[in-house]
Design a protein around this motif. Structure first.
Motif, PDB file in Angstrom:
ATOM      1  N   LEU A  54       0.812  -1.223   0.000  1.00 30.72           N
ATOM      2  CA  LEU A  54       0.000   0.000   0.000  1.00 30.72           C
ATOM      3  C   LEU A  54       0.843   1.271   0.000  1.00 30.72           C
ATOM      4  N   TYR A  55       2.026   1.239   0.616  1.00 27.00           N
ATOM      5  CA  TYR A  55       2.839   2.460   0.734  1.00 27.00           C
ATOM      6  C   TYR A  55       3.488   2.862  -0.589  1.00 27.00           C
ATOM      7  N   GLN A  56       3.432   1.948  -1.567  1.00 27.33           N
ATOM      8  CA  GLN A  56       3.973   2.223  -2.915  1.00 27.33           C
ATOM      9  C   GLN A  56       5.445   2.645  -2.895  1.00 27.33           C
ATOM     10  N   ASN A  57       6.193   2.098  -1.937  1.00 26.62           N
ATOM     11  CA  ASN A  57       7.622   2.458  -1.904  1.00 26.62           C
ATOM     12  C   ASN A  57       8.514   1.226  -1.713  1.00 26.62           C
ATOM     13  N   GLU A  58       7.935   0.030  -1.916  1.00 28.64           N
ATOM     14  CA  GLU A  58       8.732  -1.178  -1.655  1.00 28.64           C
ATOM     15  C   GLU A  58       9.944  -1.274  -2.585  1.00 28.64           C
ATOM     16  N   GLU A  59       9.800  -0.739  -3.784  1.00 25.17           N
ATOM     17  CA  GLU A  59      10.931  -0.752  -4.721  1.00 25.17           C
ATOM     18  C   GLU A  59      12.124   0.012  -4.134  1.00 25.17           C
ATOM     19  N   GLN A  60      11.816   1.207  -3.600  1.00 27.41           N
ATOM     20  CA  GLN A  60      12.869   2.065  -3.025  1.00 27.41           C
ATOM     21  C   GLN A  60      13.411   1.483  -1.720  1.00 27.41           C
TER      22      GLN A  60
END
Length: 297
Positions: A54-60
Motif C-alpha cells: 500500500l505504501y507504494q515504496n517497496e521498490e525504493q
C-alpha cells in the motif's frame, strides 16, 4: 529477549528487533526519499524495517536494503523486513501473487514477516510460509475476538506471531496486550508517537500526544525527548514499537531508546495517561461486520 534487549523471540522461533523503522509516509514525500531515509536508518542501527504494498515504496525500500547489504553494512539475515497484504488481495488465490509482487519490487528472496489486516486468507498465508516466501506470518488491527477466531480455527498450522495495532500512551491497549502475551503473540505498535496528523487518515481533533505535560516532564527528568520516552515505554512493557520519521535528525535520535531506562513510577504515570483515544479510526470500514474497533479491545 536477547542479551542486549533489542530483539524478542516469536512463537515460531524467529527473532524480531523491538525497535522498527516505519516507512509509511504522506504523499508530499518523494519516493526517492524513502530510499534515502531507509539507507540512513540502517546506517544508524535500525535492523527492523516495516513497509507494505500500500505504501507504494517497496521498490525504493528494497533498493535501500540491498545497497546496505552490498556495501557490507549488514547481511540479509541481519534485517527483519515486514510487508503487508492489502485488502484487495484477500481472496486465497490472490495472496501468494501479492506477496510475489512485493518480493519482485523489493528484489528480495523472502520477507521476514507478512501481515494481513482481516481474519481471512489464513490458509493461503500459511502456504506462503511453507513456500519460504515469508519466514513468519502475522496479523494487524485484530481485536481479541478476531484473534480467538483464528486461534480456534480447526487445522490451524501456524498461529500469528504478532498483532500490529495502534498503540501509544493515549491508547495503551493493556487488555489486548495481556491477551496477546497469554497466547505468545507479540504486540507491535504503530502510531506509537501519536501519528503524524495526516489529514484524511487521522482524527485531527485529538490532542497532540508528544505535547502531553506528563510525558514532557518525564522527558525533561531523563534529558530525553518525549518521543524517546514514548518508544522506551513500549519496549519496557514488552511491545515491539515502530518509529516512523523521514527526518534524519529524529531517526538518529530514535535509536537512542536503548541508552536509558524508565523507572516504575515513570511507567505508572504513563499508564495513567490512557484515555482510549484512537488517531487512526479507519471509519471507511465502520459498517463492515469485521470492523475491529467496535470491541473494547
Amino acid at each position: 529477549m536477547d542479551p542486549k534487549g533489542q530483539r524478542v523471540k516469536l512463537n515460531d522461533g524467529h527473532f524480531i528487533p523491538v525497535l522498527g523503522f516505519g516507512t509509511a509516509e504522506s504523499k508530499e514525500f518523494l519516493k526517492s526519499e524513502a530510499l534515502e531515509v531507509t539507507k540512513f536508518a540502517i546506517e544508524v542501527g535500525f535492523r527492523h524495517v516495516d513497509s507494505a504494498h500500500l505504501y507504494q515504496n517497496e521498490e525504493q525500500v528494497g533498493q535501500a536494503i540491498r545497497s546496505k547489504i552490498a556495501d557490507g553494512t549488514v547481511k540479509r539475515e541481519d534485517i527483519f523486513y515486514t510487508s503487508k497484504l492489502w485488502c484487495t488481495f484477500l481472496r486465497p488465490e490472490l495472496v501468494r501473487p501479492a506477496l510475489e509482487k512485493s518480493l519482485k519490487n523489493l528484489q528480495l528472496d523472502y520477507v521476514d514477516l507478512y501481515i494481513i489486516h482481516f481474519p481471512l486468507a489464513m490458509k493461503a498465508l500459511e502456504k506462503c510460509k511453507d513456500a519460504g516466501l515469508t519466514k513468519s506470518i502475522g496479523v494487524s488491527n485484530f481485536n481479541h475476538k478476531q484473534l480467538e477466531k483464528i486461534l480456534n480455527k480447526p487445522g490451524l498450522k501456524y498461529k500469528p506471531v504478532c498483532n500490529q495495532v495502534e498503540c501509544h500512551p493515549y491508547l495503551n491497549q493493556s487488555k489486548l496486550l495481556d491477551f496477546c502475551k497469554s497466547h505468545d503473540i507479540v504486540l507491535v505498535a504503530y502510531g506509537a508517537l501519536g501519528s503524524q496528523r495526516i489529514k484524511g487518515w487521522v482524527n485531527l481533533n485529538h490532542p497532540v500526544l508528544l505535547e502531553d505535560p506528563v510525558l514532557c516532564a518525564i522527558a525533561k527528568k531523563h534529558k530525553q525527548t518525549p518521543a524517546l520516552v514514548v518508544l522506551r515505554y513500549q519496549i519496557q512493557r514488552g511491545v515491539v514499537v515502530l518509529a516512523k520519521s523521514y527526518n534524519k535528525k529524529r531517526i538518529k535520535e530514535n535509536i537512542k531508546v536503548f541508552d536509558f531506562e524508565l523507572s516504575l513510577d515513570d511507567m505508572k504515570a504513563i499508564d495513567g495517561l490512557n484515555r482510549n483515544i484512537r488517531y487512526y479510526e479507519f471509519l471507511i470500514g465502520v459498517s463492515h461486520p469485521e470492523y475491529p474497533f467496535s470491541e473494547e479491545y
